[in-house]
Design a protein around this motif. Sequence first.
Motif, PDB file in Angstrom:
ATOM      1  N   THR A   1       1.647  -6.525  10.078  1.00  0.00           N
ATOM      2  CA  THR A   1       2.972  -6.335  10.641  1.00  0.00           C
ATOM      3  C   THR A   1       3.927  -6.864   9.804  1.00  0.00           C
ATOM      4  N   PRO A   2       4.815  -5.985   9.596  1.00  0.00           N
ATOM      5  CA  PRO A   2       6.089  -5.578   8.922  1.00  0.00           C
ATOM      6  C   PRO A   2       7.180  -7.352   8.915  1.00  0.00           C
ATOM      7  N   GLY A   3       7.246  -7.904   7.868  1.00  0.00           N
ATOM      8  CA  GLY A   3       7.892  -8.745   8.377  1.00  0.00           C
ATOM      9  C   GLY A   3       8.373  -9.695   6.778  1.00  0.00           C
ATOM     10  N   ILE A   4       9.415 -10.703   7.052  1.00  0.00           N
ATOM     11  CA  ILE A   4       9.255 -11.503   5.427  1.00  0.00           C
ATOM     12  C   ILE A   4       8.183 -12.583   5.716  1.00  0.00           C
ATOM     13  N   TYR A   5       7.346 -13.113   4.422  1.00  0.00           N
ATOM     14  CA  TYR A   5       6.436 -14.062   4.305  1.00  0.00           C
ATOM     15  C   TYR A   5       6.130 -14.782   3.031  1.00  0.00           C
TER      16      TYR A   5
ATOM     17  N   LEU B   1      15.448  -3.575  -1.101  1.00  0.00           N
ATOM     18  CA  LEU B   1      15.126  -2.877  -1.467  1.00  0.00           C
ATOM     19  C   LEU B   1      14.003  -3.313  -2.560  1.00  0.00           C
ATOM     20  N   GLN B   2      14.129  -4.316  -3.528  1.00  0.00           N
ATOM     21  CA  GLN B   2      14.108  -4.283  -4.668  1.00  0.00           C
ATOM     22  C   GLN B   2      12.098  -5.250  -4.281  1.00  0.00           C
ATOM     23  N   ALA B   3      12.686  -5.875  -3.641  1.00  0.00           N
ATOM     24  CA  ALA B   3      12.050  -6.519  -2.604  1.00  0.00           C
ATOM     25  C   ALA B   3      10.125  -5.754  -2.362  1.00  0.00           C
ATOM     26  N   ARG B   4      10.892  -4.723  -1.761  1.00  0.00           N
ATOM     27  CA  ARG B   4       9.962  -3.942  -1.254  1.00  0.00           C
ATOM     28  C   ARG B   4       9.275  -3.124  -2.454  1.00  0.00           C
ATOM     29  N   LEU B   5      10.103  -2.937  -3.450  1.00  0.00           N
ATOM     30  CA  LEU B   5       8.975  -2.408  -4.770  1.00  0.00           C
ATOM     31  C   LEU B   5       8.057  -2.947  -5.838  1.00  0.00           C
TER      32      LEU B   5
ATOM     33  N   ALA C   1       1.047  -1.489   0.225  1.00  0.00           N
ATOM     34  CA  ALA C   1      -0.242  -0.496   0.200  1.00  0.00           C
ATOM     35  C   ALA C   1       0.805   0.967  -0.222  1.00  0.00           C
ATOM     36  N   ALA C   2       2.316   1.042   0.823  1.00  0.00           N
ATOM     37  CA  ALA C   2       2.630   2.576   1.230  1.00  0.00           C
ATOM     38  C   ALA C   2       3.374   2.151   0.019  1.00  0.00           C
TER      39      ALA C   2
ATOM     40  N   VAL D   1       9.008  -9.263   1.647  1.00  0.00           N
ATOM     41  CA  VAL D   1       8.942  -8.127   2.547  1.00  0.00           C
ATOM     42  C   VAL D   1       7.772  -7.576   2.268  1.00  0.00           C
ATOM     43  N   VAL D   2       7.625  -7.147   3.448  1.00  0.00           N
ATOM     44  CA  VAL D   2       6.251  -6.317   3.517  1.00  0.00           C
ATOM     45  C   VAL D   2       7.284  -5.438   4.483  1.00  0.00           C
TER      46      VAL D   2
END
Length: 137
Positions: free
Chosen positions: A126-130, A60-64, A16-17, A81-82
Amino acid sequence: MRRRRPAALLAAAFLAAALAPARRAGAATQDADVETLRGAFRACRAMADAAPRLACYDALQARLERPTFQGRLSETTKPFVVSSPIVIRYQSDGPIFVMYLKDEKGAVVQNLHLGGGGEASFPLATPGIYTLDVTGA
């Protein structure tokens, strides 16, 4: 005689962000999001050692990137990554759909399912790796 196609599964998580700043109110918020990402890229670039620098860029790539899975029967997605709230949307056109949202240790965070096809969503704050462990028929 019409041949029945195998059930197709689809699960998508939308950041979302980072990925949909247009949904957020105001240009100032969008500018802040872009500046936050620029700062994160600058921090990666400043790392002297190649391996940690590459890991930083990969994170960073995973975030985008929008984590998406589409397929048949059973599959486990790559870790994603969340870092801010997302919504996991899932749909199926098969009779059975079960998806486990798992944390980075492999523990089940949430069991998501559909019976007889359809679509649903699950908010994940909840932030984390999923990963998503998807099973369908």
